[in-house]
Enzyme design. Structure first.
Site, PDB file in Angstrom:
ATOM      1  N   ASP A 158     -11.105 -24.828  24.423  1.00 17.98           N
ATOM      2  CA  ASP A 158     -11.401 -26.251  24.606  1.00 17.98           C
ATOM      3  C   ASP A 158     -10.408 -26.792  25.626  1.00 17.98           C
ATOM      4  O   ASP A 158      -9.190 -26.732  25.404  1.00 17.98           O
ATOM      5  CB  ASP A 158     -11.230 -27.017  23.289  1.00 17.98           C
ATOM      6  CG  ASP A 158     -12.366 -26.727  22.319  1.00 17.98           C
ATOM      7  OD1 ASP A 158     -13.332 -26.047  22.725  1.00 17.98           O
ATOM      8  OD2 ASP A 158     -12.274 -27.165  21.163  1.00 17.98           O
ATOM      9  N   ASP A 189     -25.409 -28.661  17.977  1.00 15.99           N
ATOM     10  CA  ASP A 189     -24.497 -29.008  16.885  1.00 15.99           C
ATOM     11  C   ASP A 189     -25.356 -29.456  15.714  1.00 15.99           C
ATOM     12  O   ASP A 189     -26.078 -30.442  15.827  1.00 15.99           O
ATOM     13  CB  ASP A 189     -23.565 -30.143  17.309  1.00 15.99           C
ATOM     14  CG  ASP A 189     -22.633 -29.716  18.444  1.00 15.99           C
ATOM     15  OD1 ASP A 189     -22.444 -28.501  18.626  1.00 15.99           O
ATOM     16  OD2 ASP A 189     -22.105 -30.603  19.142  1.00 15.99           O
TER      17      ASP A 189
END
Lengths: 215, 255
Positions: B12, B131
């Site tokens: 990330d 997601d």
């Protein structure tokens, strides 16, 4: 001796990775170009390819690269085709409703079966994406120092059945037996991506940089 | 003689720095995405996923520069995601050296982006990230969420996966927002359901805490690849340890 390598740039996708990997493998001067003179002046030539085969072959022809490649092969300059580059060298592909390719090799590229399954009934996903073992079926200088059944990175939905060509030098098993690499005289072509295949890929590229174009 | 299951460390990255950092022996800069990507390349990772979480679109130039540098030093596939909104974003990332681009929210607002980009660049480089959360109505259904799991979309997960595959996506990155960060393991039920529902590869993500979770992701979840961040970043396990464990469990792995 410094090696000059021409990576044929016919506008289909990014060639940065191929160029970087060739440098890492020891290439001196790497030119990313569609210019016939530059390509024919190089010590060796890489013919990469990504995306849809109809567009690849059309652009390749439009830029006159097919004629340049024909001359290069005639002159004995070592050529490495990669992925759609390899498929473009074949006579024909069933992709995009059927495309006549460059015809340097006999054989037709075909799609993995719908609802593809392995011998044990397990579902096999398409694209064939990831690291598959490559079985060397015929000796070749480009396999020097690479173990048989070593892993290389593949990503494709169409493939050349190994039985389609008498020029297969390595095969892969993904529910079907496909051509992982083919070779004839001064041309060597892989379905996998050596530039993305870590150490085995870099080794194959290094072997290509040393190859005299003979089997 | 077969296709190996893949292990994919995920970075990330915010404004050019790896968030949370990485705990590797001898690392000079725990936040440098280039050094970390190179370490994972050397450690035997099968791919690397780079998730750009930079909030501001104006600061994206940093991302392109980093992707370029990673691509010139890392010789395994690189997927880049986060903030991809338009065909031009995809082109820029591919030109910078990404092998695959992951589309998340933009696919929900504009599903044709997936179709267009798959036609233009090929399915092999288009990943759709989903997601998902289990609905708490006892139906066993899962819904697609955006904004880190905060905003429901009303879209049912399996239907969405099938639609994206039909639109030309080459792969699905499935993250369980219920499990993300929990270390309780992947949500195997939705992973299995989606893997069975589509013909394209599925990457399991969200919740991995132990090496047995990786095994379960493949065997029970039917995943083609597993994504993990913290277990590798914090040095809990190395990629090599993960691979050895998977091999011991009978899973086909590149070693």
């Amino acid at each position: 001796m410094t090696q000059t390598v021409a990576v044929i740039d016919y506008g289909m996708g990014n060639l940065h990775s191929v160029e970087s990997a060739l440098r890492e493998a020891g290439a001196g001067d790497v030119a990313v170009t569609a210019d016939a003179e530059a390509i024919l002046a190089a010590d060796r030539i890489v013919f990469p390819g990504v995306g849809a085969i109809r567009d690849c072959v059309a652009e390749f022809r439009r830029l006159g690269c097919d004629e340049t490649l024909r001359l290069a092969i005639e002159r004995g300059i070592p050529v490495l085709g990669i992925c759609v580059g390899m498929q473009s060298l074949m006579a024909r592909s069933e992709e995009n409703g059927g495309v006549d390719c460059l015809g340097f090799f006999e054989g037709t590229v075909t799609r993995f079966p719908k609802s593809h399954r392995g011998a044990d009934g397990s579902k096999l996903k398409v694209p064939h994406m990831g690291w598959n073992q490559v079985t060397q079926t015929r000796e070749h200088p480009l396999w020097d120092g690479i173990a048989n059944n070593a892993y290389f990175y593949f990503v494709h939905s169409y493939f050349l059945p190994a039985a389609e060509s008498g020029c297969v030098t390595a095969a892969f098993d993904y529910g079907v037996i496909g051509s992982a690499a083919i070779t004839k005289e001064n041309v060597f072509a892989t379905q996998f991506h050596p530039e993305k295949s870590h150490e085995n890929g870099l080794k194959l590229l290094a072997n290509f940089l040393k190859w005299d174009g003979k089997c | 003689m077969s296709l190996a299951k893949r292990i994919i460390p995920c970075l990330d990255v915010d404004q050019g720095r790896v968030v949370k950092g990485v705990n590797f022996v001898g690392i000079r800069d725990a936040g440098d995405p280039i050094e970390i990507a190179r370490r994972y390349n050397d450690a035997g990772a099968d791919e690397i996923t780079f998730l750009d979480i930079t909030a501001s679109h104006e600061q994206r130039d940093t991302t392109y520069r980093i992707v370029e540098q990673i691509a010139s030093q890392v010789f395994i596939p690189l997927t880049v995601g986060g903030g991809v909104r338009a065909v031009t974003d995809i082109r820029r990332l591919l030109n910078a050296g990404a092998d695959k681009v992951s589309i998340n929210t933009a696919a929900i607002f504009n599903p044709d982006l997936v179709r267009e980009s798959a036609e233009r660049f090929g399915s092999q480089c288009i990943v759709v990230a989903m997601d998902v959360k289990a609905l708490d109505d006892g139906s066993g259904r899962y819904e697609l969420f955006t904004h880190g799991g905060r905003k429901p979309t009303g879209i049912e997960a399996i239907e969405w996966a099938q639609k994206m595959a039909a639109f030309g996506a080459g792969e699905i990155l499935l993250t369980s927002m219920d499990r993300d960060g929990t270390k309780d393991g992947y949500d195997l039920s939705i992973t299995r359901a989606i893997s069975d529902a589509v013909d394209i590869p599925v990457i399991a993500s969200g919740g991995v805490g132990t090496l047995d979770h990786l095994v379960a992701g493949f065997i029970e979840g039917g995943a083609d690849a597993v994504l993990a961040a913290s277990i590798f970043h914090f040095g809990t396990y190395t990629v090599a340890e993960a691979k050895a464990h998977l091999v011991k469990s009978g899973i086909s792995i590149r070693q």
